[in-house]
Structures are given as C-alpha cells and as structure tokens.
Design an enzyme around this catalytic site. Structure first.
Site, PDB file in Angstrom:
ATOM      1  N   ASP A  99      15.735   6.033 -14.842  1.00  0.00           N
ATOM      2  CA  ASP A  99      16.341   5.273 -15.976  1.00  0.00           C
ATOM      3  C   ASP A  99      14.896   4.052 -16.409  1.00  0.00           C
ATOM      4  O   ASP A  99      14.448   3.847 -15.856  1.00  0.00           O
ATOM      5  CB  ASP A  99      17.363   4.759 -15.874  1.00  0.00           C
ATOM      6  CG  ASP A  99      17.710   3.967 -14.538  1.00  0.00           C
ATOM      7  OD1 ASP A  99      17.340   4.156 -13.574  1.00  0.00           O
ATOM      8  OD2 ASP A  99      19.079   3.257 -15.067  1.00  0.00           O
ATOM      9  N   GLU A 166      19.655   4.193 -12.302  1.00  0.00           N
ATOM     10  CA  GLU A 166      19.197   2.938 -11.075  1.00  0.00           C
ATOM     11  C   GLU A 166      19.758   1.878 -11.659  1.00  0.00           C
ATOM     12  O   GLU A 166      19.953   0.465 -10.606  1.00  0.00           O
ATOM     13  CB  GLU A 166      17.529   3.733 -10.410  1.00  0.00           C
ATOM     14  CG  GLU A 166      18.344   2.771  -9.420  1.00  0.00           C
ATOM     15  CD  GLU A 166      17.109   0.693  -9.577  1.00  0.00           C
ATOM     16  OE1 GLU A 166      17.850  -0.101  -8.916  1.00  0.00           O
ATOM     17  OE2 GLU A 166      16.614   0.661 -10.239  1.00  0.00           O
ATOM     18  N   GLU A 167      19.317   1.358 -12.047  1.00  0.00           N
ATOM     19  CA  GLU A 167      19.362   0.094 -12.521  1.00  0.00           C
ATOM     20  C   GLU A 167      20.307  -0.416 -13.264  1.00  0.00           C
ATOM     21  O   GLU A 167      20.390  -1.839 -13.488  1.00  0.00           O
ATOM     22  CB  GLU A 167      18.353  -0.720 -14.282  1.00  0.00           C
ATOM     23  CG  GLU A 167      16.886  -0.064 -14.339  1.00  0.00           C
ATOM     24  CD  GLU A 167      16.169  -0.483 -13.414  1.00  0.00           C
ATOM     25  OE1 GLU A 167      16.757  -1.860 -13.381  1.00  0.00           O
ATOM     26  OE2 GLU A 167      14.513  -0.528 -13.756  1.00  0.00           O
TER      27      GLU A 167
HETATM   28 ZN   LIG Z   1      14.099  -1.971 -12.387  1.00  0.00          ZN
HETATM   29 ZN   LIG Z   2      13.007   0.170 -10.303  1.00  0.00          ZN
END
Ligand SMILES: [Zn+2]
Ligand SMILES: [Zn+2]
Length: 439
Positions: A99, A166-167
């Site tokens: 992402d 992930e963020e």
């Molecule tokens: Zn990041």
């Molecule tokens: Zn990262």
C-alpha cells in the site's frame, strides 16, 4: 545517529571492493535491473491507498504467474500468495507490503506520482509510495526471478506473500485470518525487508531481537460539566481535567515503568471547547503508545485508565462522567521480534553476498510494522525483517558532513536511490533464501 557516524568510514572504502568482486548473483541481478527499474517506476506512479491495492495486487499476481508460481489472489483483501514447489525441503516465505500513503509527492523527480484520490472522508488527497513499499515489491519480484532462475541450486517451497493494508495495521491480520498458515504450506522461515531512510543505498542493517515496536492508538474522552466561563465554580471544567491528565500521564514512564524498558506515551491531539467564555462539556485526547514488551504495553493502558479515572474522582465527578478510554484494538500492532537464530543466519548470508562492510547492526526503532504478526500466531514461526539502505550516496555524505536532516519515511520528499537499493535488496533477500533452503 550512532549508526550513521559509524557507517561512514566503511562507506568510503567499500564500493571499490564490491565493484572489484562482482558475485555471480550480482551479475544476474544486474542483468534483470532494467526490467526491475521499469516495474519500480510503474508501481511508483500508480500507488494505491490501504484497502484499495486492487491493481497493485493484480500486478504482483501477474508477475508471479509469469514466473510459474501457483497464485491465489484476494487473500485478506487484495493480498496475493504465490507458491512454487521445487522438491523436498524447507518452506521459505518472503513478504512485501503493497500500500501507498495519502501524501502529495514533492520529490521533484520526473517520475513522481501525480495520483489523486478521495479518502474515506471524501477529501481529495495525493497518493505516494512514501514508505517505499514500491521498493519492497520490486525487490520481492526480483528475488522471485532469481530464485526461479537458480532453481537448480535449492530444494523446497518458495512462498511469496504480497500483503496489503500495512499502513493501517490490518493486512497481515486479515491474511492470517483467511488461512495464510493453514490453506498454504506453512513456512519454516518468514523473511521481510523495509527500506531505510537513514542507511545509505548499497547497505543493509539487521539485528536479532526487537526491531520494531508495539503500537497502540488510544482515545480519551474527558467529561465535565460545562457552563459560563465567568462562573467556573458552577462547572467541572474538562479543559482543566484534561490538562491534569496530560501532565499525570508523563509520570507513567518516569515513575511506573522500569527505566530499563523502552516506553513512549505521546498525546498527539487535544481538542475541546468552542469559545473564550464557555466551559465545555468534554475534551478529546488522542494518544499513541509504543513499547517492545507486551507486558509494558498492558501496563501503559492500565495506568492510563487508572490515572484518568482518579483525576475525575478527585474532581468530584459522578461515575457516569468518568473519562472514557478507548483502545483501538483493531489497529493494535505487536512489536516485531527478529528470531535471533534466523537473523544471525541472514546476516551471515547477506555479508557473504554484499560484503561485511555493507552490513550494519541496526538499533530497534519505535516505529511499527504489522510484519511482526507473522511471528505471533500459534505456530510461533521465526521471522526476520532487515533494513534496506535507500539513501542516495551524495545526500548521505552531505548529511554526515553538514548535519542536514534526511527526508524520513512518510515524508513527501523521500526518494530512495532506487537502482542501487533494488539491486541490493534482491541480492540480500535471494542470498538469504538460498542459504535457508540449503542449510
Ligand atoms: Zn509506513
Ligand atoms: Zn512501510
């Protein structure tokens, strides 16, 4: 900072060494580089926000299919799993996150992202791979290419995992929940990398043990009894209570948690009131908590609940007006613990490939990564993530000389030296995987 000053002497003498001793793998990676650079630029110019990585997922799936992987798409959102069986041997999982971030890119590069989109509140935002996940994906595909090309040199199962979201700390959780370790071959080793905005390109930093922190977001609603600012004695002022709370929270780290345990409690946001002469009914606080040890994380939260309640009691508030402490469990990320045996093995493999001078010892950081979750399931899989240097040589040397600050990860000005970073990433990851297959 310590790491940076230590790195310089090594940096000045190491490049000629590498140039003189080109490894076979390096030669092969260099041959792939034009294609990989094109992939990087395409990914960089088409970033997608967390939960929206549809096209990025398709690109990863397409690349893996072309290499002969058995590919499953849409695992835990737009996650992609590629499996390549190559005889009897261990299963090695390599993970990349996919992402981008809501940032308007300001690197001034000709290939800068100009993507704009609407965020969840319908505001127009820029989108940028400001955390270098485009480097991760390109190194990931580059490593898959090398391992396929060299499939006569290893036996086992290669598991490539392109993880979304992930963020927001959600992707690893979602992929595990959808059976990543049950529906697919269960890995013996889980490997990842993250580009570093403080280590120069061409180098890698790795350390056994804690690498990244527990991350928790906490909201506190401080309640009071509002009224006229000229008659404070008829109110219970939540601005005063919130101020006391902010100050008292400072004593958790200084007086409750062992000085030997890293702990951060930051009040990043405080909002309350509407006008000079009105005492409001409530104030809202937003906190971020960081630590490594799970017990310390639980201690932080318990102390926050106790202190906020105690201050409300001392102000004479009734129970229904006690502060409300909300922990965002859905966004909670556990710390990343690099299994020492695996991290040390990888360090040796990477040193062997890119040279000892180019492998630094990294210090743990208080940033978070949901990669840590892959090692925290019931299967207790050994995991290791390493830092892949991304800083352009000249910028790095300038920063050491003049003390200028380098753009950090998540900065609109972060622009890794992508050709060298990708080359090093592919070499480090491929060498690690090859050795783990062959141990
Ligand atoms: Zn990041
Ligand atoms: Zn990262």
């Amino acid at each position: 900072m310590k790491r940076i000053s230590l790195a310089l002497p090594a940096l000045l003498c190491s490049y000629s060494l590498v140039a003189a001793d080109v490894t076979l793998l390096q030669k092969q990676v260099k041959a792939d580089l034009p294609q990989l650079e094109a992939l990087y630029l395409a990914l960089h110019q088409a970033p997608e926000l967390s939960y929206h990585e549809k096209e990025t997922g398709k690109t990863m799936a397409k690349e893996l299919k072309a290499l002969g992987f058995d590919v499953t798409e849409n695992v835990g959102g737009y996650g992609v799993v590629g499996i390549l069986k190559n005889g009897k041997g261990p299963t090695v999982m390599i993970r990349a996150d996919t992402d981008g971030l809501p940032i308007i890119e300001q690197t001034g590069k000709s290939y800068a992202s100009t993507v704009k989109t609407l965020d969840k509140n319908n505001n127009e935002v820029g989108v940028m791979h400001g955390c270098g996940h485009d480097i991760h994906m390109t190194s990931f595909i580059g490593s898959a290419k090398q391992l396929v090309k060299n499939n006569g040199k290893w036996r086992g199962t290669l598991m490539m995992v392109a993880q979304p979201a992930e963020e927001v700390g959600a992707g690893a959780k979602a992929m595990i929940k959808e059976g990543l370790f049950d529906k697919f071959p269960r890995p013996d080793h889980v490997l990842g990398l993250h580009v570093s905005a403080s280590v120069p390109a061409g180098k890698v930093a790795i350390a056994p043990g804690y690498a990244l922190a527990n991350v928790d977001s906490v909201d506190i609603t401080v309640k009071g009894k509002g009224g006229h600012g000229a008659y404070p004695h008829t109110t219970v002022d939540p601005v005063v209570l919130a101020s006391r709370i902010v100050m008292s929270l400072q004593t958790i780290n200084s007086r409750e948690i062992s000085p030997l345990e890293p702990s951060v409690i930051t009040v990043g946001s405080i909002h309350g009131g509407s006008k000079h002469n009105i005492i409001s009914n409530e104030v809202k606080l937003q906190l971020t908590l960081r630590s490594y040890n799970r017990d310390i994380r639980n201690q932080q939260i318990a102390a926050i609940k106790r202190i906020t309640k105690g201050i409300a009691v001392s102000a004479g508030l009734e129970e229904d007006l006690y502060p409300v402490v909300y922990v965002h469990e859905e966004e909670s990320i556990p710390s990343t613990y690099n299994a020492p045996a695996l991290a040390n093995k990888m360090k040796a493999s990477i040193e062997n490939e890119i040279g000892k001078d180019n492998v630094l010892k990294s210090e743990p950081v208080m940033a978070g990564e949901d990669f840590g979750l892959f090692g925290r399931t019931e299967h207790k899989l050994p995991i290791t993530i390493f830092w892949l240097g991304g800083v352009e040589q000249s910028l790095y040397q300038q920063s050491v000389k003049n003390g200028t600050t380098l753009p950090s990860l998540h900065s609109s000005k972060f622009a890794p030296d992508y050709p060298l970073t990708i080359e090093t990433g592919v070499r480090a990851m491929t060498a690690s995987a090859l050795d783990l297959f062959n141990q």
